[in-house]
Scaffold this active site. Structure first.
Site, mmCIF file in Angstrom:
data_model
loop_
_atom_site.group_PDB
_atom_site.id
_atom_site.type_symbol
_atom_site.label_atom_id
_atom_site.label_comp_id
_atom_site.label_asym_id
_atom_site.label_seq_id
_atom_site.Cartn_x
_atom_site.Cartn_y
_atom_site.Cartn_z
ATOM 1 N N LYS A 1 -16.045 -6.825 5.571
ATOM 2 C CA LYS A 1 -14.752 -7.530 5.619
ATOM 3 C C LYS A 1 -14.354 -7.912 7.040
ATOM 4 C CE LYS A 1 -11.900 -6.621 1.584
ATOM 5 N NZ LYS A 1 -10.574 -6.129 1.173
ATOM 6 N N SER B 1 -2.879 -7.728 2.873
ATOM 7 C CA SER B 1 -3.222 -7.567 4.302
ATOM 8 C C SER B 1 -3.729 -8.872 4.898
ATOM 9 C CB SER B 1 -4.302 -6.498 4.470
ATOM 10 O OG SER B 1 -3.859 -5.268 3.996
ATOM 11 N N HIS C 1 0.844 -1.212 0.000
ATOM 12 C CA HIS C 1 0.000 0.000 0.000
ATOM 13 C C HIS C 1 0.878 1.260 0.000
ATOM 14 C CE1 HIS C 1 -3.176 -2.536 2.279
ATOM 15 N NE2 HIS C 1 -3.655 -2.331 1.072
ATOM 16 N N ARG D 1 -2.129 -6.279 -8.266
ATOM 17 C CA ARG D 1 -1.134 -7.289 -7.936
ATOM 18 C C ARG D 1 -1.158 -8.337 -9.048
ATOM 19 N NH1 ARG D 1 -3.238 -7.465 -1.871
ATOM 20 N NH2 ARG D 1 -5.065 -7.018 -3.098
HETATM 21 P P1 ADP Z 1 -9.778 -3.351 -0.607
HETATM 22 O O1 ADP Z 1 -10.486 -3.665 0.648
HETATM 23 O O2 ADP Z 1 -10.414 -2.309 -1.447
HETATM 24 O O3 ADP Z 1 -9.306 -4.552 -1.395
HETATM 25 P P2 ADP Z 1 -7.098 -3.055 0.309
HETATM 26 O O4 ADP Z 1 -6.766 -2.302 1.560
HETATM 27 O O5 ADP Z 1 -6.908 -4.514 0.384
HETATM 28 O O6 ADP Z 1 -8.503 -2.602 -0.105
HETATM 29 O O7 ADP Z 1 -6.240 -2.520 -0.904
HETATM 30 C C1 ADP Z 1 -6.415 -1.257 -1.468
HETATM 31 C C2 ADP Z 1 -5.805 -1.222 -2.840
HETATM 32 O O8 ADP Z 1 -4.414 -1.490 -2.755
HETATM 33 C C3 ADP Z 1 -6.354 -2.234 -3.818
HETATM 34 O O9 ADP Z 1 -6.404 -1.629 -5.092
HETATM 35 C C4 ADP Z 1 -5.354 -3.348 -3.803
HETATM 36 O O10 ADP Z 1 -5.334 -4.066 -5.011
HETATM 37 C C5 ADP Z 1 -4.073 -2.539 -3.630
HETATM 38 N N1 ADP Z 1 -2.988 -3.318 -3.060
HETATM 39 C C6 ADP Z 1 -2.955 -3.962 -1.878
HETATM 40 N N2 ADP Z 1 -1.777 -4.584 -1.691
HETATM 41 C C7 ADP Z 1 -1.025 -4.314 -2.796
HETATM 42 C C8 ADP Z 1 0.295 -4.682 -3.232
HETATM 43 N N3 ADP Z 1 1.071 -5.475 -2.517
HETATM 44 N N4 ADP Z 1 0.712 -4.227 -4.442
HETATM 45 C C9 ADP Z 1 -0.101 -3.459 -5.203
HETATM 46 N N5 ADP Z 1 -1.345 -3.079 -4.858
HETATM 47 C C10 ADP Z 1 -1.803 -3.497 -3.676
#
Ligand code: ADP
Length: 164
Positions: A43, A131, A19, A93
């Site tokens: 979630k 996460s 992030h 990803r």
């Molecule tokens: P959500 O609940 O919307 O999935 P997240 O907190 O999991 O939110 O992630 C927010 C954004 O960050 C999403 O677009 C997710 O794909 C991106 N993201 C999370 N981890 C990574 C990573 N390691 N590399 C690239 N993008 C990431």
């Protein structure tokens, strides 16, 4: 000249190095980046919205650029509009992300065609970080130090030790 504002929405439960890399890259591209922390009760997050908000605020402090961290529980496109954003930033990803992101971007486009969804990729070494897996590894006593900042690792461990 119109100020370029982007919204980067997420649950950030917890915020990872993936992030933070996307935030760093995004902040570089726009005049202002608003990190939107969703309440997302569906979630069942490990951390409360207030905890996630405080965590993200603390972690982005060292990142250069004009950054704002804001909680939201409305429709993403309404939030983006209220922030004056012309872009939604998402991280991509692996292939697994694609279908969901593709669908969401498509539907958001139908809701508001003036706001463009932009996808960024994190540094290759940070791409596998999620996460959800960070929480799983920590629950089983594994080290999460390669995936989150030291302060976030402490937060996760504290949370697990408190038994909640
Ligand atoms: P959500 O609940 O919307 O999935 P997240 O907190 O999991 O939110 O992630 C927010 C954004 O960050 C999403 O677009 C997710 O794909 C991106 N993201 C999370 N981890 C990574 C990573 N390691 N590399 C690239 N993008 C990431």
């Amino acid at each position: 000249m119109r100020v370029k504002i982007a919204v980067y929405p997420g649950t950030f439960d917890p915020i990872t190095l993936g992030h933070l890399d996307i935030i760093r890259r995004g902040a570089h591209l726009v005049d202002k980046l608003v990190v939107g922390v969703t309440t997302n009760p569906a979630k069942e997050p490990m951390f409360t919205t207030a905890e996630r908000l405080a965590m993200v605020q603390r972690e982005v402090k060292g990142i250069p650029g004009n950054l704002d961290v804001v909680e939201f529980d409305s429709l993403l496109m309404d939030f983006a509009e209220a922030q004056g954003a012309s872009m939604i930033l998402r991280g991509l990803r692996a292939v697994a992300d694609f279908e969901y992101e593709f669908q969401m971007a498509g539907m958001n486009q139908q809701l508001n065609d003036d706001i463009e969804t932009i996808f960024l990729m994190a540094d290759v070494s940070l791409q596998p970080i999620a996460s959800k897996l960070v929480k799983e590894i920590a629950r089983f006593g594994g080290s999460i130090d390669k995936f989150v900042t030291p302060a976030v690792a402490v937060d996760v461990r504290k949370h697990l030790n408190s038994g909640s």
